[in-house]
Design a protein around this motif. Structure first.
Motif, PDB file in Angstrom:
ATOM      1  N   THR A  17      18.256   3.455  10.252  1.00 52.90           N
ATOM      2  CA  THR A  17      17.887   4.683  10.953  1.00 52.90           C
ATOM      3  C   THR A  17      18.973   5.108  11.924  1.00 52.90           C
ATOM      4  O   THR A  17      19.172   6.296  12.183  1.00 52.90           O
ATOM      5  N   ASN A  18      19.685   4.129  12.492  1.00 48.75           N
ATOM      6  CA  ASN A  18      20.773   4.384  13.443  1.00 48.75           C
ATOM      7  C   ASN A  18      22.009   3.601  13.014  1.00 48.75           C
ATOM      8  O   ASN A  18      21.891   2.568  12.345  1.00 48.75           O
ATOM      9  N   PRO A  19      23.199   4.058  13.399  1.00 51.76           N
ATOM     10  CA  PRO A  19      24.404   3.294  13.092  1.00 51.76           C
ATOM     11  C   PRO A  19      24.314   1.890  13.685  1.00 51.76           C
ATOM     12  O   PRO A  19      23.834   1.714  14.815  1.00 51.76           O
ATOM     13  N   VAL A  20      24.750   0.921  12.942  1.00 53.08           N
ATOM     14  CA  VAL A  20      24.629  -0.466  13.369  1.00 53.08           C
ATOM     15  C   VAL A  20      25.307  -0.685  14.718  1.00 53.08           C
ATOM     16  O   VAL A  20      26.398  -0.202  14.989  1.00 53.08           O
ATOM     17  N   GLY A  21      24.603  -1.390  15.605  1.00 53.19           N
ATOM     18  CA  GLY A  21      25.145  -1.771  16.897  1.00 53.19           C
ATOM     19  C   GLY A  21      25.180  -0.681  17.945  1.00 53.19           C
ATOM     20  O   GLY A  21      25.713  -0.904  19.032  1.00 53.19           O
ATOM     21  N   THR A  22      24.573   0.469  17.672  1.00 52.92           N
ATOM     22  CA  THR A  22      24.678   1.586  18.627  1.00 52.92           C
ATOM     23  C   THR A  22      23.463   1.732  19.527  1.00 52.92           C
ATOM     24  O   THR A  22      23.557   2.360  20.583  1.00 52.92           O
ATOM     25  N   VAL A  23      22.315   1.211  19.113  1.00 46.55           N
ATOM     26  CA  VAL A  23      21.105   1.324  19.929  1.00 46.55           C
ATOM     27  C   VAL A  23      20.325   0.019  19.861  1.00 46.55           C
ATOM     28  O   VAL A  23      20.460  -0.762  18.910  1.00 46.55           O
ATOM     29  N   TYR A  24      19.507  -0.205  20.890  1.00 47.50           N
ATOM     30  CA  TYR A  24      18.523  -1.281  20.838  1.00 47.50           C
ATOM     31  C   TYR A  24      17.218  -0.679  20.355  1.00 47.50           C
ATOM     32  O   TYR A  24      16.700   0.273  20.955  1.00 47.50           O
ATOM     33  N   LEU A  25      16.680  -1.191  19.260  1.00 49.52           N
ATOM     34  CA  LEU A  25      15.402  -0.730  18.739  1.00 49.52           C
ATOM     35  C   LEU A  25      14.668  -1.929  18.154  1.00 49.52           C
ATOM     36  O   LEU A  25      15.062  -2.472  17.118  1.00 49.52           O
ATOM     37  N   TYR A  26      13.630  -2.335  18.840  1.00 49.03           N
ATOM     38  CA  TYR A  26      12.841  -3.494  18.419  1.00 49.03           C
ATOM     39  C   TYR A  26      12.261  -3.246  17.028  1.00 49.03           C
ATOM     40  O   TYR A  26      11.631  -2.219  16.785  1.00 49.03           O
ATOM     41  N   SER A  27      12.465  -4.183  16.127  1.00 48.95           N
ATOM     42  CA  SER A  27      12.070  -3.956  14.733  1.00 48.95           C
ATOM     43  C   SER A  27      11.568  -5.230  14.081  1.00 48.95           C
ATOM     44  O   SER A  27      12.246  -6.269  14.090  1.00 48.95           O
ATOM     45  N   ASP A  28      10.378  -5.152  13.499  1.00 47.39           N
ATOM     46  CA  ASP A  28       9.868  -6.268  12.706  1.00 47.39           C
ATOM     47  C   ASP A  28      10.754  -6.566  11.511  1.00 47.39           C
ATOM     48  O   ASP A  28      10.850  -7.715  11.054  1.00 47.39           O
ATOM     49  N   LEU A  29      11.421  -5.539  10.988  1.00 42.93           N
ATOM     50  CA  LEU A  29      12.232  -5.732   9.780  1.00 42.93           C
ATOM     51  C   LEU A  29      13.378  -6.704  10.023  1.00 42.93           C
ATOM     52  O   LEU A  29      13.801  -7.410   9.104  1.00 42.93           O
ATOM     53  N   ASN A  30      13.890  -6.740  11.248  1.00 47.02           N
ATOM     54  CA  ASN A  30      14.961  -7.687  11.573  1.00 47.02           C
ATOM     55  C   ASN A  30      14.519  -9.123  11.308  1.00 47.02           C
ATOM     56  O   ASN A  30      15.232  -9.916  10.682  1.00 47.02           O
ATOM     57  N   LEU A  31      13.327  -9.461  11.795  1.00 47.21           N
ATOM     58  CA  LEU A  31      12.867 -10.853  11.672  1.00 47.21           C
ATOM     59  C   LEU A  31      12.281 -11.150  10.307  1.00 47.21           C
ATOM     60  O   LEU A  31      12.344 -12.297   9.836  1.00 47.21           O
ATOM     61  N   ILE A  32      11.736 -10.141   9.629  1.00 48.30           N
ATOM     62  CA  ILE A  32      11.331 -10.359   8.236  1.00 48.30           C
ATOM     63  C   ILE A  32      12.546 -10.760   7.410  1.00 48.30           C
ATOM     64  O   ILE A  32      12.506 -11.705   6.607  1.00 48.30           O
ATOM     65  N   THR A  33      13.656 -10.059   7.631  1.00 39.57           N
ATOM     66  CA  THR A  33      14.893 -10.380   6.917  1.00 39.57           C
ATOM     67  C   THR A  33      15.357 -11.797   7.220  1.00 39.57           C
ATOM     68  O   THR A  33      15.750 -12.558   6.324  1.00 39.57           O
ATOM     69  N   LEU A  34      15.307 -12.179   8.508  1.00 40.20           N
ATOM     70  CA  LEU A  34      15.765 -13.517   8.875  1.00 40.20           C
ATOM     71  C   LEU A  34      14.863 -14.598   8.296  1.00 40.20           C
ATOM     72  O   LEU A  34      15.337 -15.686   7.945  1.00 40.20           O
ATOM     73  N   GLY A  35      13.576 -14.314   8.188  1.00 39.30           N
ATOM     74  CA  GLY A  35      12.691 -15.275   7.550  1.00 39.30           C
ATOM     75  C   GLY A  35      13.076 -15.514   6.101  1.00 39.30           C
ATOM     76  O   GLY A  35      13.069 -16.652   5.618  1.00 39.30           O
ATOM     77  N   VAL A  36      13.423 -14.440   5.398  1.00 39.57           N
ATOM     78  CA  VAL A  36      13.885 -14.569   4.018  1.00 39.57           C
ATOM     79  C   VAL A  36      15.189 -15.369   3.971  1.00 39.57           C
ATOM     80  O   VAL A  36      15.386 -16.224   3.092  1.00 39.57           O
TER      81      VAL A  36
END
Length: 591
Positions: free
Chosen positions: A208-227
């Motif tokens: 949704t935003n360019p990588v590293g440009t904003v802080y946006l809490y996201s469940d998708l981050n940790l779903i990915t890390l679980g995988v």
């Protein structure tokens, strides 16, 4: 002392040693924070506040406040049916509270017959919701520690399919610190038919935003890390957590998809999807649709198991001889990687210095997380303390509102119990913790024609929107003028010269930053010396602390208050404390 900046090289860690230095002499003094870990042999024991030098009154107040939220306001409803809370300091469990009900409602609006209400127990098992993210984060840092993952490597190095839709530059660190650019959430449970398609949707989701440009809490981050953890370990996430974290630490009641459903706290009555009263299954719909095991949610636990995990981290990654992380890895967990996003301080999975729920325990080395179901954990490395509050606030409905006030009160109780001791045998005045208030400490002065000097010691641990003003009035308090201050940190070369300001305590004064009327402090929890010049005449001198309607830090304390001229001492806070008029300040104690 804050953590030094870190360098990460090729899957290995090179960290500054500041977090590993020797501890301060007195654990029970707020103004002498620890700079290292607790001894690795530290094991939790039963204690009392007094046994470890804490003031019991703020803890008892917190107990009453948190219990009061279970009583419905007239025409309304309680914040939550029940709770289990625990506070610990320096290895001693100084407070526990179990109250209310684990199950009370039949559906979203109707109560069960009272005979069917299930009381909370000390061993009630709670759905931790997003506190689960800490478990996933620890398993990722274990991989980093072993050299199997490089924190700064692209995620696609380990999950090639993740590189789709322009995500090839997203790193492991971006996921752990919520700076990946991912959207916050997707309706995986309703939009996709099975687990494989739901995971694929995350892997294929564009940013949704360019990588590293904003802080946006996201469940998708940790779903990915679980995988990622599952892929690299060759096991399911629940198996990894059990074998490498909860098993070694003896956390017998912690895991996914609990077996002892009769001991779980009920969460929400869900009509869509048609799950009915959810109890013993994960509340989060996406985690439920992934079989109850996901990187962002799904862990169930008890207050005592979470206490063991908290103490293991305070010990530098070990408890009762079982080591889950080395000391450098724990330091990495609580290093702020989000300095570019002020207010969103974040280690690897752990939130840092979040006053909105950490309250008086907040600081740069305070780590924790909250969970949507009504859970929170706050671990303060500076005082070797932690506060855990577990509620079932979504029982029976998520629409009943936030419990942040209770989270604040529980953490505040422990934070305020840490005494502020003066440097020497001196009176300490401290502000009372109140939102949307103005606290004043006032003393009259008669300054001779030659002028005078004001001196006092100061501890200030506030949120950015709470401000201390030091002012004088020459018309009996009708109008006030800011008093320019010079502030220095004893023994700190950074503060070797006094620094002029406009009479408001500014972050600039305390951090050697740019000038400006900005409140808030750097969290060092140490006494500072304040000096100011007073001009001739009869006047009132006051300290005015103004708080907004939201959150609080520890507040403000002053000590060794003296005004003196060539003719001698004009006022001495130690000798004549009765000369001071107070509103919202307390004469706290002498050392």
């Amino acid at each position: 002392m804050s953590l030094s900046r870190r360098t990460v090289l090729g899957g290995g860690l090179v960290l500054g040693a500041s977090f590993l230095t020797a501890p301060a002499a007195r654990a029970e003094d707020y103004t002498k924070p620890f700079t290292g870990f607790a001894p690795p042999s530290t094991v939790l024991r039963a204690g009392t506040p007094g046994s470890v030098g804490l003031d019991p009154a703020p803890i008892e107040l917190a107990k009453d406040q948190v219990r009061s939220h279970q009583v419905a306001a007239p025409g309304g409803h309680p914040l939550y049916p029940g709770h289990v809370g625990l506070m610990a300091h320096d290895g001693a469990v100084v407070a526990t509270q179990v109250d209310g009900f684990a199950l009370r409602y039949r559906n979203a609006t109707e109560e069960l017959p009272q005979s069917q209400w299930v009381p909370m127990r000390r061993d009630t098992i709670f759905d931790l919701a997003s506190v689960s993210k800490l478990f996933t984060s620890i398993t990722v840092v274990q991989l980093i520690e072993e050299g199997k993952v490089d924190l700064e490597a692209p995620v696609a190095t380990y999950l090639p399919e993740f590189g789709a839709a322009g995500k090839e530059s997203v790193t492991i660190r971006h996921l752990l610190t919520h700076t990946s650019g991912f959207t916050s959430w997707l309706p995986l449970y309703s939009k996709y038919p099975d687990k494989a398609s739901r995971i694929a949707a995350v892997m294929n989701q564009p940013l949704t935003n360019p990588v590293g440009t904003v802080y946006l809490y996201s469940d998708l981050n940790l779903i990915t890390l679980g995988v990622l953890v599952e892929r690299l370990r060759g096991q399911s996430l629940d198996e990894v957590v059990a074998s490498r974290l909860t098993g070694p630490l003896g956390m017998r009641d912690t895991g996914y998809n609990p077996v002892a459903k009769e001991r779980t706290a009920a969460t929400e009555y869900q009509a869509v999807p048609a799950r009915g009263m959810v109890r013993g299954e994960v509340h989060d719909e996406n985690a439920w649709s992934l079989g109850g095991v996901a990187g962002h949610a799904g862990v169930f636990s008890t207050v005592d198991d979470l206490a063991v995990l908290s103490q293991a981290l305070l010990n530098g990654g070990t408890y009762r001889g079982a080591r889950i992380l080395d000391r450098k890895s724990v330091s990495l967990l609580i290093t702020n990687f989000n300095e570019s996003f002020p207010g969103d301080d974040h280690g690897l999975g752990f939130e840092l210095d979040q006053t909105w729920y950490m309250d008086a325990l907040s600081g740069p080395r305070t780590a924790g997380h909250t969970g949507y179901t009504g859970t929170s954990i706050v671990i303060d490395f500076a005082s070797r303390s932690f506060a855990i509050l577990l509620t079932n606030r979504v029982h029976p409905s998520r629409s009943w509102g936030s419990i942040n006030v209770a989270r604040q009160e529980w953490a505040r109780g422990l934070g305020m119990a840490l005494p502020i001791r003066a440097r020497g045998n001196h009176v300490v005045w401290e502000t009372v913790a109140r939102n949307a208030s103005t606290a004043t400490l006032t003393v009259p002065l008669v300054v001779p024609a030659s002028g005078a000097r004001l001196g006092f010691d100061l501890v200030a641990q506030t949120e950015d929107t709470d401000v201390l003003h030091v002012e004088t009035s020459r018309d009996g308090g009708t109008t006030w003028e800011a008093l320019p201050l010079r502030i220095r940190q004893p023994g700190d070369a950074r503060h070797g010269e006094d620094r002029e300001q406009d009479g408001s305590l500014a972050k600039a004064e305390l951090d050697d930053g740019t000038t400006g009327p900005i409140s808030g402090t750097d969290g060092e929890r140490r006494w500072r010396q304040v000096r100011a010049d007073l001009t001739a005449g009869d006047q009132l001198l006051r300290w005015r602390y103004v708080t907004d309607a939201n959150t609080l830090g520890r507040g403000v304390a002053v000590s060794r208050v003296r005004a003196f001229s060539g003719r001698g001492i004009l006022v001495d806070g130690d000798r004549t404390p009765d000369e001071f008029g107070t509103s919202g300040w307390t004469l706290a104690r002498r050392s």
